[in-house]
Design a protein around this motif. Structure first.
Motif, PDB file in Angstrom:
ATOM      1  N   ALA A   1      24.558  67.898  65.535  1.00  0.00           N
ATOM      2  CA  ALA A   1      25.684  67.201  64.911  1.00  0.00           C
ATOM      3  C   ALA A   1      26.008  67.805  63.554  1.00  0.00           C
ATOM      4  CB  ALA A   1      25.367  65.708  64.774  1.00  0.00           C
ATOM      5  N   ALA A   2      24.979  68.091  62.770  1.00  0.00           N
ATOM      6  CA  ALA A   2      25.204  68.696  61.452  1.00  0.00           C
ATOM      7  C   ALA A   2      25.867  70.059  61.587  1.00  0.00           C
ATOM      8  CB  ALA A   2      23.876  68.813  60.703  1.00  0.00           C
ATOM      9  N   ASP A   3      25.483  70.822  62.625  1.00  0.00           N
ATOM     10  CA  ASP A   3      26.084  72.136  62.857  1.00  0.00           C
ATOM     11  C   ASP A   3      27.557  72.019  63.238  1.00  0.00           C
ATOM     12  OD1 ASP A   3      23.729  73.422  62.306  1.00  0.00           O
ATOM     13  OD2 ASP A   3      23.152  73.710  64.402  1.00  0.00           O
ATOM     14  N   MET A   4      27.899  70.964  63.971  1.00  0.00           N
ATOM     15  CA  MET A   4      29.268  70.802  64.460  1.00  0.00           C
ATOM     16  C   MET A   4      30.201  70.147  63.451  1.00  0.00           C
ATOM     17  SD  MET A   4      28.965  69.563  68.443  1.00  0.00           S
ATOM     18  CE  MET A   4      30.750  69.421  68.606  1.00  0.00           C
ATOM     19  N   LEU A   5      29.654  69.455  62.472  1.00  0.00           N
ATOM     20  CA  LEU A   5      30.484  68.709  61.531  1.00  0.00           C
ATOM     21  C   LEU A   5      31.403  69.677  60.782  1.00  0.00           C
ATOM     22  CD1 LEU A   5      30.865  65.787  60.555  1.00  0.00           C
ATOM     23  CD2 LEU A   5      29.238  66.284  58.709  1.00  0.00           C
ATOM     24  N   PRO A   6      32.723  69.537  60.937  1.00  0.00           N
ATOM     25  CA  PRO A   6      33.631  70.511  60.341  1.00  0.00           C
ATOM     26  C   PRO A   6      33.718  70.429  58.825  1.00  0.00           C
ATOM     27  CG  PRO A   6      34.853  68.738  61.398  1.00  0.00           C
ATOM     28  CD  PRO A   6      33.423  68.535  61.748  1.00  0.00           C
ATOM     29  N   ASP A   7      33.438  69.260  58.273  1.00  0.00           N
ATOM     30  CA  ASP A   7      33.528  69.047  56.829  1.00  0.00           C
ATOM     31  C   ASP A   7      32.234  68.401  56.366  1.00  0.00           C
ATOM     32  OD1 ASP A   7      34.003  68.298  54.239  1.00  0.00           O
ATOM     33  OD2 ASP A   7      35.857  67.208  54.633  1.00  0.00           O
TER      34      ASP A   7
ATOM     35  N   CYS B   1      18.946  59.934  65.834  1.00  0.00           N
ATOM     36  CA  CYS B   1      19.864  60.931  65.278  1.00  0.00           C
ATOM     37  C   CYS B   1      20.484  60.419  63.990  1.00  0.00           C
ATOM     38  CB  CYS B   1      20.940  61.258  66.305  1.00  0.00           C
ATOM     39  SG  CYS B   1      22.326  62.229  65.691  1.00  0.00           S
ATOM     40  N   ALA B   2      20.937  59.171  64.003  1.00  0.00           N
ATOM     41  CA  ALA B   2      21.575  58.588  62.819  1.00  0.00           C
ATOM     42  C   ALA B   2      20.615  58.549  61.639  1.00  0.00           C
ATOM     43  CB  ALA B   2      22.083  57.182  63.144  1.00  0.00           C
ATOM     44  N   THR B   3      19.362  58.195  61.909  1.00  0.00           N
ATOM     45  CA  THR B   3      18.364  58.135  60.840  1.00  0.00           C
ATOM     46  C   THR B   3      18.132  59.512  60.232  1.00  0.00           C
ATOM     47  OG1 THR B   3      17.274  56.270  61.943  1.00  0.00           O
ATOM     48  CG2 THR B   3      16.005  57.438  60.262  1.00  0.00           C
ATOM     49  N   TYR B   4      18.009  60.528  61.080  1.00  0.00           N
ATOM     50  CA  TYR B   4      17.800  61.891  60.570  1.00  0.00           C
ATOM     51  C   TYR B   4      19.015  62.391  59.798  1.00  0.00           C
ATOM     52  CZ  TYR B   4      13.256  62.964  62.630  1.00  0.00           C
ATOM     53  OH  TYR B   4      11.906  62.997  62.912  1.00  0.00           O
ATOM     54  N   LEU B   5      20.212  62.052  60.269  1.00  0.00           N
ATOM     55  CA  LEU B   5      21.409  62.484  59.551  1.00  0.00           C
ATOM     56  C   LEU B   5      21.444  61.867  58.149  1.00  0.00           C
ATOM     57  CD1 LEU B   5      24.132  62.360  62.354  1.00  0.00           C
ATOM     58  CD2 LEU B   5      23.279  64.394  61.185  1.00  0.00           C
ATOM     59  N   MET B   6      21.078  60.598  58.036  1.00  0.00           N
ATOM     60  CA  MET B   6      21.040  59.970  56.711  1.00  0.00           C
ATOM     61  C   MET B   6      20.029  60.673  55.812  1.00  0.00           C
ATOM     62  SD  MET B   6      21.647  55.865  57.103  1.00  0.00           S
ATOM     63  CE  MET B   6      20.034  55.542  57.799  1.00  0.00           C
TER      64      MET B   6
ATOM     65  N   LEU C   1      33.225  63.849  63.287  1.00  0.00           N
ATOM     66  CA  LEU C   1      32.564  64.184  64.545  1.00  0.00           C
ATOM     67  C   LEU C   1      32.113  62.887  65.192  1.00  0.00           C
ATOM     68  CD1 LEU C   1      31.024  66.337  66.454  1.00  0.00           C
ATOM     69  CD2 LEU C   1      29.042  65.864  64.997  1.00  0.00           C
ATOM     70  N   VAL C   2      32.188  62.820  66.514  1.00  0.00           N
ATOM     71  CA  VAL C   2      31.667  61.669  67.247  1.00  0.00           C
ATOM     72  C   VAL C   2      30.493  62.109  68.108  1.00  0.00           C
ATOM     73  CG1 VAL C   2      32.125  60.069  69.141  1.00  0.00           C
ATOM     74  CG2 VAL C   2      33.746  60.259  67.276  1.00  0.00           C
TER      75      VAL C   2
ATOM     76  N   LEU D   1      30.267  65.314  70.573  1.00  0.00           N
ATOM     77  CA  LEU D   1      28.960  65.820  70.995  1.00  0.00           C
ATOM     78  C   LEU D   1      28.291  64.756  71.845  1.00  0.00           C
ATOM     79  CD1 LEU D   1      26.398  67.697  70.798  1.00  0.00           C
ATOM     80  CD2 LEU D   1      25.855  66.476  68.661  1.00  0.00           C
ATOM     81  N   SER D   2      27.935  65.085  73.086  1.00  0.00           N
ATOM     82  CA  SER D   2      27.247  64.132  73.960  1.00  0.00           C
ATOM     83  C   SER D   2      25.750  64.388  73.970  1.00  0.00           C
ATOM     84  CB  SER D   2      27.790  64.217  75.393  1.00  0.00           C
ATOM     85  OG  SER D   2      29.025  63.544  75.520  1.00  0.00           O
TER      86      SER D   2
END
Length: 230
Positions: A51-57, A78-83, A135-136, A168-169
């Motif tokens: 997700a971090a790789d795909m995030l355009p901004d 995933c949400a926890t790691y992104l935070m 990104l979703v 991203l699925s």
């Protein structure tokens, strides 16, 4: 995602049934001492990297739709790691308030909340314009789907397909039968799918395979010796 955790899911990959994936997970725990929670943690961490790789901004938020099964659990991890990476998240959950105590999904959702996250319930009033993200991540339905997508899940799939941002699925697009490749009423049309552990038959079977977008395989820690025996 680090190169040692992800590989392109091309035609050279062996395809596995849901039963074989479940056997691999069971034997990883019983024969190799790898808890299922550890496999989920690896899946969620890999999903966060993708997700971090795909995030355009870099300043944009990642919107994550989580179901009530293990696929949703991957989404909460995933949400926890992104935070932890300093990336903003918006999480929408279905059935999170009724998750079974002690289940992997319940524990993952609880850890996300303890880390300071918030779960917004998916409702019939949720609109596409409410998803203000870059990104979703689709973590609604995984390999356990057994009937056509309906109710709030169908509503969430419709919203994901209507957003004008990358999707991203997790493991496979929600609504695709992992064994047959059939679309169960409706399915997410992903730009990219991170397949967890073993490539599923639907990765190559139409019409579902057409929903995956770019396919990548995430190493969740299944011992190669075990995989070779499946």
């Amino acid at each position: 995602m680090s190169n040692n955790m992800e590989k392109a899911a091309d035609a050279n990959f062996t395809l596995y049934t849901v039963a074989q994936m479940q056997e691999a997970e069971r034997r990883a725990e019983t024969e190799h001492g790898i808890p299922l929670a550890q496999l989920m943690d690896s899946a969620g961490r890999g999903l966060s990297d993708a997700a971090a790789d795909m995030l355009p901004d870099a300043g944009a938020a990642v919107g994550i739709f989580c179901g009530s099964g293990n696929n949703g659990g991957d989404g909460y991890v995933c949400a926890t790691y992104l935070m932890k990476k300093g990336i903003k998240v918006q999480v929408w959950g279905i059935g999170h308030e009724k998750l079974r105590d002690g289940s992997l999904a319940k524990n993952a959702a609880g850890a996300f909340l303890l880390a300071g996250g918030k779960i917004n319930p998916v409702s019939a009033e949720l609109k596409t314009e409410d998803v203000r993200c870059g990104l979703v991540v689709d973590a609604l339905l995984g390999t356990g789907i057994g009937r056509p997508v309906s109710g709030l899940y169908a509503h969430a799939v419709g919203i994901i397909n209507a957003v004008a941002i990358p999707v991203l699925s997790c493991d496979l697009p929600s609504g695709v039968d992992a064994d047959t490749g059939q679309v169960m009423g409706d399915a997410v049309k992903a730009d990219r799918t991170l397949v967890m552990g073993l490539a599923k038959r639907a990765c190559a079977l139409p019409p579902g395979c057409n929903c995956f977008g770019k396919q990548s395989l995430c190493d969740i820690g299944l011992p190669q010796q075990l995989v070779d025996q499946i």
